[in-house]
Motif scaffolding. Structure first.
Motif, PDB file in Angstrom:
ATOM      1  N   CYS A 117      15.956  54.060  20.833  1.00 60.45           N
ATOM      2  CA  CYS A 117      15.258  54.024  19.542  1.00 60.45           C
ATOM      3  C   CYS A 117      14.906  52.591  19.196  1.00 60.45           C
ATOM      4  CB  CYS A 117      16.140  54.586  18.423  1.00 60.45           C
ATOM      5  SG  CYS A 117      16.506  56.340  18.549  1.00 60.45           S
ATOM      6  N   TYR A 118      13.745  52.432  18.580  1.00 59.78           N
ATOM      7  CA  TYR A 118      13.403  51.180  17.902  1.00 59.78           C
ATOM      8  C   TYR A 118      13.805  51.323  16.435  1.00 59.78           C
ATOM      9  CZ  TYR A 118      10.095  49.646  21.583  1.00 59.78           C
ATOM     10  OH  TYR A 118       9.500  49.237  22.743  1.00 59.78           O
ATOM     11  N   SER A 119      14.392  50.290  15.866  1.00 55.99           N
ATOM     12  CA  SER A 119      14.530  50.213  14.410  1.00 55.99           C
ATOM     13  C   SER A 119      13.500  49.210  13.901  1.00 55.99           C
ATOM     14  CB  SER A 119      15.936  49.764  14.018  1.00 55.99           C
ATOM     15  OG  SER A 119      16.103  48.369  14.251  1.00 55.99           O
ATOM     16  N   TYR A 120      13.507  48.953  12.600  1.00 53.08           N
ATOM     17  CA  TYR A 120      12.550  47.964  12.108  1.00 53.08           C
ATOM     18  C   TYR A 120      12.929  46.544  12.516  1.00 53.08           C
ATOM     19  CZ  TYR A 120      15.589  47.758   7.844  1.00 53.08           C
ATOM     20  OH  TYR A 120      16.628  47.649   6.944  1.00 53.08           O
ATOM     21  N   TYR A 121      14.023  46.390  13.282  1.00 53.67           N
ATOM     22  CA  TYR A 121      14.319  45.090  13.882  1.00 53.67           C
ATOM     23  C   TYR A 121      13.510  44.863  15.156  1.00 53.67           C
ATOM     24  CZ  TYR A 121      18.138  44.475  10.583  1.00 53.67           C
ATOM     25  OH  TYR A 121      18.872  44.316   9.438  1.00 53.67           O
ATOM     26  N   SER A 122      12.797  45.875  15.641  1.00 52.29           N
ATOM     27  CA  SER A 122      11.728  45.655  16.611  1.00 52.29           C
ATOM     28  C   SER A 122      10.491  45.356  15.775  1.00 52.29           C
ATOM     29  CB  SER A 122      11.503  46.899  17.486  1.00 52.29           C
ATOM     30  OG  SER A 122      12.571  47.099  18.369  1.00 52.29           O
ATOM     31  N   PHE A 123      10.363  44.144  15.378  1.00 50.17           N
ATOM     32  CA  PHE A 123       9.483  43.736  14.288  1.00 50.17           C
ATOM     33  C   PHE A 123       8.056  44.244  14.469  1.00 50.17           C
ATOM     34  CE2 PHE A 123      12.759  40.358  14.643  1.00 50.17           C
ATOM     35  CZ  PHE A 123      13.488  40.742  13.537  1.00 50.17           C
ATOM     36  N   LEU A 124       7.595  45.006  13.446  1.00 48.20           N
ATOM     37  CA  LEU A 124       6.254  45.589  13.385  1.00 48.20           C
ATOM     38  C   LEU A 124       6.014  46.619  14.492  1.00 48.20           C
ATOM     39  CD1 LEU A 124       4.066  42.477  12.447  1.00 48.20           C
ATOM     40  CD2 LEU A 124       5.036  44.223  10.934  1.00 48.20           C
ATOM     41  N   ARG A 125       7.096  47.113  15.103  1.00 55.20           N
ATOM     42  CA  ARG A 125       6.993  48.174  16.096  1.00 55.20           C
ATOM     43  C   ARG A 125       7.795  49.397  15.678  1.00 55.20           C
ATOM     44  NH1 ARG A 125       4.704  46.244  20.896  1.00 55.20           N
ATOM     45  NH2 ARG A 125       4.560  43.971  20.984  1.00 55.20           N
ATOM     46  N   GLY A 126       9.036  49.198  15.235  1.00 54.87           N
ATOM     47  CA  GLY A 126       9.834  50.296  14.723  1.00 54.87           C
ATOM     48  C   GLY A 126       9.627  50.442  13.231  1.00 54.87           C
ATOM     49  N   ALA A 127       9.649  51.679  12.736  1.00 53.79           N
ATOM     50  CA  ALA A 127       9.333  51.931  11.325  1.00 53.79           C
ATOM     51  C   ALA A 127      10.518  52.430  10.516  1.00 53.79           C
ATOM     52  CB  ALA A 127       8.185  52.935  11.213  1.00 53.79           C
ATOM     53  N   GLY A 128      11.708  52.436  11.082  1.00 60.10           N
ATOM     54  CA  GLY A 128      12.859  52.944  10.344  1.00 60.10           C
ATOM     55  C   GLY A 128      14.016  51.977  10.384  1.00 60.10           C
ATOM     56  N   SER A 129      14.861  52.038   9.371  1.00 58.50           N
ATOM     57  CA  SER A 129      16.062  51.217   9.362  1.00 58.50           C
ATOM     58  C   SER A 129      17.111  51.841  10.268  1.00 58.50           C
ATOM     59  CB  SER A 129      16.612  51.106   7.939  1.00 58.50           C
ATOM     60  OG  SER A 129      17.169  52.347   7.529  1.00 58.50           O
ATOM     61  N   PRO A 130      18.113  51.079  10.708  1.00 56.45           N
ATOM     62  CA  PRO A 130      19.205  51.675  11.480  1.00 56.45           C
ATOM     63  C   PRO A 130      19.871  52.837  10.749  1.00 56.45           C
ATOM     64  CG  PRO A 130      19.285  49.292  11.678  1.00 56.45           C
ATOM     65  CD  PRO A 130      18.235  49.605  10.653  1.00 56.45           C
ATOM     66  N   GLY A 131      20.037  52.694   9.429  1.00 59.35           N
ATOM     67  CA  GLY A 131      20.646  53.769   8.653  1.00 59.35           C
ATOM     68  C   GLY A 131      19.794  55.026   8.623  1.00 59.35           C
ATOM     69  N   GLU A 132      18.482  54.876   8.493  1.00 59.81           N
ATOM     70  CA  GLU A 132      17.587  56.044   8.486  1.00 59.81           C
ATOM     71  C   GLU A 132      17.630  56.769   9.822  1.00 59.81           C
ATOM     72  OE1 GLU A 132      14.091  54.572   5.379  1.00 59.81           O
ATOM     73  OE2 GLU A 132      14.047  53.895   7.463  1.00 59.81           O
ATOM     74  N   LEU A 133      17.666  56.026  10.902  1.00 65.20           N
ATOM     75  CA  LEU A 133      17.751  56.650  12.221  1.00 65.20           C
ATOM     76  C   LEU A 133      19.053  57.428  12.371  1.00 65.20           C
ATOM     77  CD1 LEU A 133      16.407  53.673  14.361  1.00 65.20           C
ATOM     78  CD2 LEU A 133      15.271  55.884  14.056  1.00 65.20           C
ATOM     79  N   ALA A 134      20.157  56.831  11.933  1.00 70.06           N
ATOM     80  CA  ALA A 134      21.456  57.503  12.058  1.00 70.06           C
ATOM     81  C   ALA A 134      21.497  58.776  11.231  1.00 70.06           C
ATOM     82  CB  ALA A 134      22.564  56.539  11.638  1.00 70.06           C
ATOM     83  N   ARG A 135      20.999  58.712  10.007  1.00 72.27           N
ATOM     84  CA  ARG A 135      21.035  59.900   9.132  1.00 72.27           C
ATOM     85  C   ARG A 135      20.125  61.010   9.670  1.00 72.27           C
ATOM     86  NH1 ARG A 135      21.430  55.675   5.412  1.00 72.27           N
ATOM     87  NH2 ARG A 135      19.180  55.573   5.084  1.00 72.27           N
ATOM     88  N   ARG A 136      18.975  60.641  10.179  1.00 68.54           N
ATOM     89  CA  ARG A 136      18.073  61.628  10.764  1.00 68.54           C
ATOM     90  C   ARG A 136      18.716  62.285  11.987  1.00 68.54           C
ATOM     91  NH1 ARG A 136      14.055  65.373  10.478  1.00 68.54           N
ATOM     92  NH2 ARG A 136      12.697  65.306  12.305  1.00 68.54           N
ATOM     93  N   ALA A 137      19.398  61.493  12.801  1.00 63.44           N
ATOM     94  CA  ALA A 137      20.071  62.039  13.972  1.00 63.44           C
ATOM     95  C   ALA A 137      21.145  63.034  13.568  1.00 63.44           C
ATOM     96  CB  ALA A 137      20.675  60.907  14.798  1.00 63.44           C
ATOM     97  N   ALA A 138      21.906  62.706  12.533  1.00 65.34           N
ATOM     98  CA  ALA A 138      22.957  63.617  12.073  1.00 65.34           C
ATOM     99  C   ALA A 138      22.355  64.930  11.577  1.00 65.34           C
ATOM    100  CB  ALA A 138      23.775  62.946  10.976  1.00 65.34           C
ATOM    101  N   GLN A 139      21.223  64.874  10.882  1.00 66.53           N
ATOM    102  CA  GLN A 139      20.573  66.086  10.389  1.00 66.53           C
ATOM    103  C   GLN A 139      20.144  66.992  11.532  1.00 66.53           C
ATOM    104  OE1 GLN A 139      17.342  64.568   8.040  1.00 66.53           O
ATOM    105  NE2 GLN A 139      18.660  63.841   6.371  1.00 66.53           N
ATOM    106  N   LEU A 140      19.751  66.400  12.651  1.00 59.89           N
ATOM    107  CA  LEU A 140      19.268  67.167  13.789  1.00 59.89           C
ATOM    108  C   LEU A 140      20.394  67.593  14.730  1.00 59.89           C
ATOM    109  CD1 LEU A 140      16.087  65.079  14.682  1.00 59.89           C
ATOM    110  CD2 LEU A 140      16.151  67.348  13.631  1.00 59.89           C
ATOM    111  N   GLY A 141      21.622  67.179  14.431  1.00 60.82           N
ATOM    112  CA  GLY A 141      22.721  67.517  15.310  1.00 60.82           C
ATOM    113  C   GLY A 141      22.746  66.711  16.593  1.00 60.82           C
ATOM    114  N   ILE A 142      22.145  65.521  16.571  1.00 64.09           N
ATOM    115  CA  ILE A 142      22.158  64.649  17.744  1.00 64.09           C
ATOM    116  C   ILE A 142      23.556  64.068  17.903  1.00 64.09           C
ATOM    117  CG2 ILE A 142      21.285  62.458  18.652  1.00 64.09           C
ATOM    118  CD1 ILE A 142      18.581  63.156  17.443  1.00 64.09           C
ATOM    119  N   GLY A 143      24.097  64.178  19.110  1.00 65.53           N
ATOM    120  CA  GLY A 143      25.470  63.728  19.322  1.00 65.53           C
ATOM    121  C   GLY A 143      25.601  62.246  19.575  1.00 65.53           C
ATOM    122  N   ALA A 144      24.607  61.626  20.205  1.00 64.04           N
ATOM    123  CA  ALA A 144      24.660  60.201  20.530  1.00 64.04           C
ATOM    124  C   ALA A 144      23.270  59.617  20.380  1.00 64.04           C
ATOM    125  CB  ALA A 144      25.182  59.989  21.942  1.00 64.04           C
TER     126      ALA A 144
END
Length: 441
Positions: free
Chosen positions: A10-37
């Motif tokens: 995954c890219y987060s927004y620390y891949s400057f101007l390439r990723g569009a989500g924060s690390p927290g948003e990615l983690a929460r989205r993964a939990a909603q989808l049942g992603i294990g890792a």
């Protein structure tokens, strides 16, 4: 075993101007989808690693940490290449953290050599969509990577290389934004990065790029049936635990048999003779109290390191100034780190350091901008470049900069964009648009 719905890149927004989500948003989205890792591999950096690690742990997702490194233009031509380096353990994470500055600083950095070395070590998983970056023979921790967004031509090349060289293929994104609704933000960032205005009307979202359900992800990998299982094995093979709850203090290089506490005490007594002609009342008691606290907290080496840096600068005629709460320390004054007598000005040492404090003391040393580089270079030579790190600050979009860049991305002229941005105060935040409308109509 980790569930298959593991995402390795995954890219987060620390891949400057390439990723569009924060690390927290990615983690929460993964939990909603049942992603294990979930794997974070930002482009040429690990800036979001700790934030991502904590966010994943909070929502019950296994964090995988690494970085995507780019380069390789000189290694066979054909443009930029990339590879993802995922840490399997603490040793692997140390290796990733060495590779990132090497990629940034070494003119002769070779991406293929880095992939080969990482694969041979066995502590790092390497995933790349470029078969030419895979060593021959391929180590067991090196994989070809494929994702739903991999083009048809590259898929054919991956399939051919995998068959001819018996290379394993793993599903590895990349994920560019958390959810489908974030597509427009991702396109906006791309327009800002490339300086190409957004088309009108904007194109529809692609069929990939965001964190998707397990069914959606598998549907995009039909022509690589083993890629999903390989991703699961990689995720299961990463067992990295970051030690974030303890302080890792540097050690001062001392000859055998000498202790840091003794060296620190001797330097302080020498400083007493240098600083005072007549001992002020309470000096001895204050010094003993400070040394006792420093020793109990294991900070003797730290003070010796800072003292040597300040002493070197003085010896070279480079002005230095210790500032901040360190000015409340008699030890810092006696060592020549600060220039304010805390006894004379009745400054409390506990404001700087005390037994209840959990974070390390902060000693700020300022040097002239035209000679700061001399000090930094000496520190690298004295203590070793592998033990010295440079910290940086990241400039983020605020109200004016975000509005101005967005206006340009929509093709608005520079004068019109400036007129828009002047309507906002310099440091306005755009995180609450309703408040902005009320306060700056």
């Amino acid at each position: 075993m980790v569930p298959m719905n593991a995402r390795l890149h995954c890219y987060s927004y620390y891949s400057f101007l390439r990723g569009a989500g924060s690390p927290g948003e990615l983690a929460r989205r993964a939990a909603q989808l049942g992603i294990g890792a979930l794997g974070l591999a930002d482009r040429n950096g690990v800036w979001g690693a700790v934030e991502f690690y904590l966010a994943c742990r909070e929502v019950g997702v296994k964090p995988l940490l690494g970085a995507e490194l780019t380069g390789g233009e000189e290694e066979g031509g054909g443009g930029e290449r990339s590879a993802v380096f995922l840490a399997r353990n603490r040793e692997g994470w140390a290796g990733v953290c060495r590779l990132v500055p090497a990629r940034q600083l070494e003119a002769d950095f070779s991406l293929s050599a880095a992939a080969a070395e990482a694969g041979e070590g066995g502590d790092i998983f390497v995933l790349t969509p470029f078969p030419e970056l895979v060593p021959d023979p391929a180590p067991p921790t090196v994989f070809l990577s494929v994702g739903p967004g991999t083009g048809a031509r590259r898929r054919r090349g991956l399939a051919r290389a995998a068959g001819e060289r018996r290379l394993p293929v793993a599903a590895a994104g990349p994920v560019l934004f958390p959810g489908r609704d974030d597509f427009f933000l991702a396109r906006l960032l791309e327009a800002i990065r490339t300086r190409k205005p957004l088309p009108s009307p904007p194109p529809p979202p692609p069929r990939w790029g965001w964190l998707r359900s397990e069914r959606e992800e598998r549907a995009g990998l039909d022509d690589f049936p083993g890629a999903a299982a390989a991703a699961e094995r990689i995720a299961g093979g990463c067992e990295l635990e970051l030690e974030l709850d303890r302080l890792h203090l540097p050690r001062y290089p001392l000859p055998p048999g000498e202790e840091a506490s003794g060296r620190l005490r001797a330097l302080c007594l020498k400083g007493v003779r240098r600083r005072y002609r007549k001992l002020p009342p309470g000096l001895r008691e204050r010094l003993e109290r400070e040394l006792a606290v420093i020793g109990e907290l294991g900070m003797d080496d730290y003070f010796l390191l800072v003292e040597e840096i300040a002493a070197h600068a003085r010896g070279r005629g480079i002005p230095s100034l210790g500032r901040g709460s360190a000015a409340a320390s008699l030890v810092c004054y006696l060592l020549g780190i600060t220039g304010v007598d805390p006894l004379k000005h009745n400054l409390y040492f506990e404001r700087f350091l005390n037994r209840a404090r959990t974070d390390p003391p902060d000693i700020d040393l300022d040097f002239p901008t035209d000679r700061r580089g001399e000090v930094v270079e000496w520190i690298r030579r004295r203590f070793g470049s592998e033990r010295v790190a440079t910290l940086s600050t990241t400039i983020r979009f605020r109200g004016r900069s975000a509005l101005g860049e967005t206006a340009r991305a929509f093709g608005i002229s520079e004068p019109a964009a400036r007129n828009l941005t002047r309507q906002l105060p310099g440091f306005a935040s755009i995180s609450d648009p309703e408040r902005l409308r009320r306060e700056y109509p």
